[in-house]
Motif scaffolding. Structure first.
Motif, PDB file in Angstrom:
ATOM      1  N   UNK A  13       0.855  -1.170  -0.004  1.00 26.99           N
ATOM      2  CA  UNK A  13       0.008  -0.039  -0.060  1.00 26.99           C
ATOM      3  C   UNK A  13       0.921   1.361   0.080  1.00 26.99           C
ATOM      4  N   UNK A  14       0.593   2.128  -0.767  1.00 24.87           N
ATOM      5  CA  UNK A  14       1.361   3.646  -0.821  1.00 24.87           C
ATOM      6  C   UNK A  14       0.263   4.540   0.093  1.00 24.87           C
ATOM      7  N   UNK A  15       0.649   5.139   1.070  1.00 24.20           N
ATOM      8  CA  UNK A  15       0.053   5.827   2.116  1.00 24.20           C
ATOM      9  C   UNK A  15       0.319   7.309   1.942  1.00 24.20           C
ATOM     10  N   UNK A  16       1.219   7.693   1.080  1.00 23.15           N
ATOM     11  CA  UNK A  16       1.449   9.132   0.893  1.00 23.15           C
ATOM     12  C   UNK A  16       2.816   9.266  -0.182  1.00 23.15           C
ATOM     13  N   UNK A  17       2.465  10.434  -0.938  1.00 20.21           N
ATOM     14  CA  UNK A  17       3.533  11.037  -1.555  1.00 20.21           C
ATOM     15  C   UNK A  17       3.951  12.382  -1.112  1.00 20.21           C
ATOM     16  N   UNK A  18       4.989  12.720  -1.107  1.00 20.60           N
ATOM     17  CA  UNK A  18       5.500  13.882  -0.709  1.00 20.60           C
ATOM     18  C   UNK A  18       6.679  14.535  -2.003  1.00 20.60           C
ATOM     19  N   UNK A  19       6.077  15.673  -2.494  1.00 24.60           N
ATOM     20  CA  UNK A  19       6.619  16.498  -3.657  1.00 24.60           C
ATOM     21  C   UNK A  19       7.195  17.675  -2.973  1.00 24.60           C
ATOM     22  N   UNK A  73       1.333  21.553   2.617  1.00 26.03           N
ATOM     23  CA  UNK A  73       1.814  21.507   4.262  1.00 26.03           C
ATOM     24  C   UNK A  73       2.773  22.633   4.430  1.00 26.03           C
ATOM     25  N   UNK A  74       3.470  22.913   3.477  1.00 25.26           N
ATOM     26  CA  UNK A  74       4.432  24.243   3.612  1.00 25.26           C
ATOM     27  C   UNK A  74       4.238  24.661   2.088  1.00 25.26           C
ATOM     28  N   UNK A  75       4.707  26.053   1.691  1.00 28.74           N
ATOM     29  CA  UNK A  75       4.568  26.470   0.535  1.00 28.74           C
ATOM     30  C   UNK A  75       5.437  25.659  -0.729  1.00 28.74           C
ATOM     31  N   UNK A  76       6.306  24.945  -0.322  1.00 29.80           N
ATOM     32  CA  UNK A  76       6.981  23.995  -1.180  1.00 29.80           C
ATOM     33  C   UNK A  76       6.799  22.628  -1.037  1.00 29.80           C
ATOM     34  N   UNK A  77       5.876  22.274  -0.269  1.00 32.24           N
ATOM     35  CA  UNK A  77       5.569  20.722  -0.069  1.00 32.24           C
ATOM     36  C   UNK A  77       4.479  20.302  -0.268  1.00 32.24           C
ATOM     37  N   UNK A  78       4.168  19.666  -1.185  1.00 29.80           N
ATOM     38  CA  UNK A  78       2.991  19.012  -1.964  1.00 29.80           C
ATOM     39  C   UNK A  78       2.470  17.643  -1.334  1.00 29.80           C
ATOM     40  N   UNK A  79       1.878  17.328  -0.556  1.00 29.03           N
ATOM     41  CA  UNK A  79       1.459  16.025  -0.055  1.00 29.03           C
ATOM     42  C   UNK A  79       0.163  15.580  -0.976  1.00 29.03           C
ATOM     43  N   UNK A  80       0.297  14.378  -1.225  1.00 34.45           N
ATOM     44  CA  UNK A  80      -0.637  13.476  -2.014  1.00 34.45           C
ATOM     45  C   UNK A  80      -1.068  12.235  -1.196  1.00 34.45           C
ATOM     46  N   UNK A  81      -2.395  12.231  -0.791  1.00 32.74           N
ATOM     47  CA  UNK A  81      -2.995  11.015  -0.391  1.00 32.74           C
ATOM     48  C   UNK A  81      -4.423  10.788  -0.691  1.00 32.74           C
ATOM     49  N   UNK A  82      -4.711   9.750  -0.322  1.00 34.51           N
ATOM     50  CA  UNK A  82      -6.206   9.334  -0.843  1.00 34.51           C
ATOM     51  C   UNK A  82      -7.385  10.341  -0.241  1.00 34.51           C
ATOM     52  N   UNK A  83      -8.362  10.473  -1.057  1.00 33.61           N
ATOM     53  CA  UNK A  83      -9.530  11.438  -0.642  1.00 33.61           C
ATOM     54  C   UNK A  83      -9.913  10.904   0.703  1.00 33.61           C
ATOM     55  N   UNK A  84     -10.029   9.889   0.933  1.00 33.51           N
ATOM     56  CA  UNK A  84     -10.379   9.537   2.463  1.00 33.51           C
ATOM     57  C   UNK A  84      -9.800   9.801   3.833  1.00 33.51           C
ATOM     58  N   UNK A  85      -8.424  10.708   3.095  1.00 30.70           N
ATOM     59  CA  UNK A  85      -7.669  10.961   4.571  1.00 30.70           C
ATOM     60  C   UNK A  85      -7.753  12.502   4.801  1.00 30.70           C
ATOM     61  N   UNK A  86      -7.733  12.650   5.988  1.00 34.61           N
ATOM     62  CA  UNK A  86      -7.680  14.144   6.705  1.00 34.61           C
ATOM     63  C   UNK A  86      -7.687  13.844   8.127  1.00 34.61           C
ATOM     64  N   UNK A  87      -6.977  14.981   8.687  1.00 37.94           N
ATOM     65  CA  UNK A  87      -7.114  14.862  10.305  1.00 37.94           C
ATOM     66  C   UNK A  87      -8.375  14.793  10.922  1.00 37.94           C
ATOM     67  N   UNK A  88      -9.262  15.340  10.070  1.00 40.33           N
ATOM     68  CA  UNK A  88     -10.801  15.133  10.587  1.00 40.33           C
ATOM     69  C   UNK A  88     -11.224  13.897  10.827  1.00 40.33           C
ATOM     70  N   UNK A  89     -10.959  13.087   9.483  1.00 41.41           N
ATOM     71  CA  UNK A  89     -11.336  11.736   9.819  1.00 41.41           C
ATOM     72  C   UNK A  89     -10.455  11.154  10.735  1.00 41.41           C
ATOM     73  N   UNK A  90      -9.272  11.139  10.948  1.00 34.46           N
ATOM     74  CA  UNK A  90      -8.655  10.597  11.858  1.00 34.46           C
ATOM     75  C   UNK A  90      -8.985  10.792  13.368  1.00 34.46           C
ATOM     76  N   UNK A  91      -9.585  12.068  13.474  1.00 28.91           N
ATOM     77  CA  UNK A  91      -9.913  12.330  14.901  1.00 28.91           C
ATOM     78  C   UNK A  91     -11.286  11.458  15.037  1.00 28.91           C
ATOM     79  N   UNK A  92     -12.127  11.260  14.045  1.00 28.96           N
ATOM     80  CA  UNK A  92     -13.242  10.284  13.890  1.00 28.96           C
ATOM     81  C   UNK A  92     -12.826   9.095  14.270  1.00 28.96           C
ATOM     82  N   UNK A  93     -12.100   8.588  13.422  1.00 25.17           N
ATOM     83  CA  UNK A  93     -11.481   6.913  13.657  1.00 25.17           C
ATOM     84  C   UNK A  93     -10.922   6.708  15.186  1.00 25.17           C
TER      85      UNK A  93
END
Length: 277
Positions: free
Chosen positions: A155-161, A188-208
């Motif tokens: 499984x690929x959980x994240x790409x960081x560009x 996450x920074x002006x030069x950090x692009x994070x790539x994840x599933x649409x199912x991912x957010x800290x909001x959903x992490x809080x719910x889980x």
């Protein structure tokens, strides 16, 4: 405001429990011990990988308390040598293949990090990977990423560009036009692009995690400082924002605490949680 009784705390890491020198809030270990006596879990939630979070969890003596990695794409329980997965949301492999191909063809200077479970893979080391390694105290494995995808079914959980801001902004706009099935992007920074599933957010992490502990969201507290923290700040019973946060992030929270250089997390916990017990 009349703050709710808090039974669960979810906190960001960088810019929140860590100061500008990436050092832990010196008052936090003792504060967490007081939370333990009250049986109030303190959960770390970050875009970091497990290897970037486990050492901090150990320093804070969190024991087997869950950690939310990659902004919640992977939630683990345990420690660096013995852990199990609570929930995970992986990227679709076809999306990852297309993204890597586009970057190789059109943005070859961009530094690509691929995260799978606790592993960090790069196709080359550069100044950006060196900076990230210094911050997270982790080291990547150099691997042909496109070949890795062909030969592995992990499984690929994240790409960081990562690259200079102007290039990352251009890449962000380019990627948003691709025919992707289940992929979201955020800076996450002006030069950090994070790539994840649409199912991912800290909001959903809080719910889980709230569901895991069977604690109502109204009795949760979140602490953060950046744009990707906004959903969890808005959802929690009490959203606490750091003084060092951008104004837009401050607008999403219930209360502003001191800065990350002034023990803002410990201050908020004592004032809004421990003082009420």
């Amino acid at each position: 405001m009349n703050s709710p009784t808090i039974e669960l705390i979810l906190s960001d890491i960088d810019g929140t429990i860590l100061d500008e020198q990436h050092r832990i809030d010196q008052k936090l270990p003792q504060t967490i011990q007081q939370l333990k006596k009250q049986e109030i879990p303190f959960i770390l939630a970050s875009a970091r990988s497990p290897r970037g979070i486990f050492p901090l969890a150990e320093e804070l003596q969190l024991g087997d308390t869950p950690i939310a990695c990659y902004n919640g794409a992977l939630i683990l329980e345990g420690n660096a040598t013995n852990y199990q997965t609570i929930t995970e949301h992986a990227l679709q492999s076809n999306d990852v293949v297309l993204i890597l191909d586009v970057i190789k063809r059109n943005f070859p200077q961009v530094s690509i990090s691929l995260y799978s479970g606790i592993e960090w893979f790069v196709d080359r080391t550069d100044k950006w990977t060196d900076i990230e390694a210094a911050i997270t105290k982790d080291s990547p494995t150099v691997q042909d990423l496109q070949l890795f995808l062909l030969e592995n079914n992990q499984p690929i959980h994240k790409l960081l560009l990562i690259e200079e801001s102007a290039i990352i902004q251009e890449l962000h706009k380019f990627l948003q036009k691709l025919p992707l099935n289940d992929t979201s992007f955020y800076l996450s920074k002006d030069n950090y692009l994070e790539v994840t599933s649409k199912e991912v957010s800290k909001e959903k992490a809080l719910i889980d995690i709230a569901n895991y502990y069977q604690i109502p969201l109204a009795k949760t507290m979140t602490l953060g400082d950046n744009f990707n923290d906004i959903p969890m700040l808005e959802l929690a019973g009490l959203g606490i924002v750091m003084q060092n946060a951008p104004q837009e992030v401050k607008n999403s929270a219930d209360i502003e605490t001191l800065s990350n250089n002034d023990y803002g997390v410990s201050y908020a916990i004592h004032k809004y949680v421990l003082a009420k017990k």
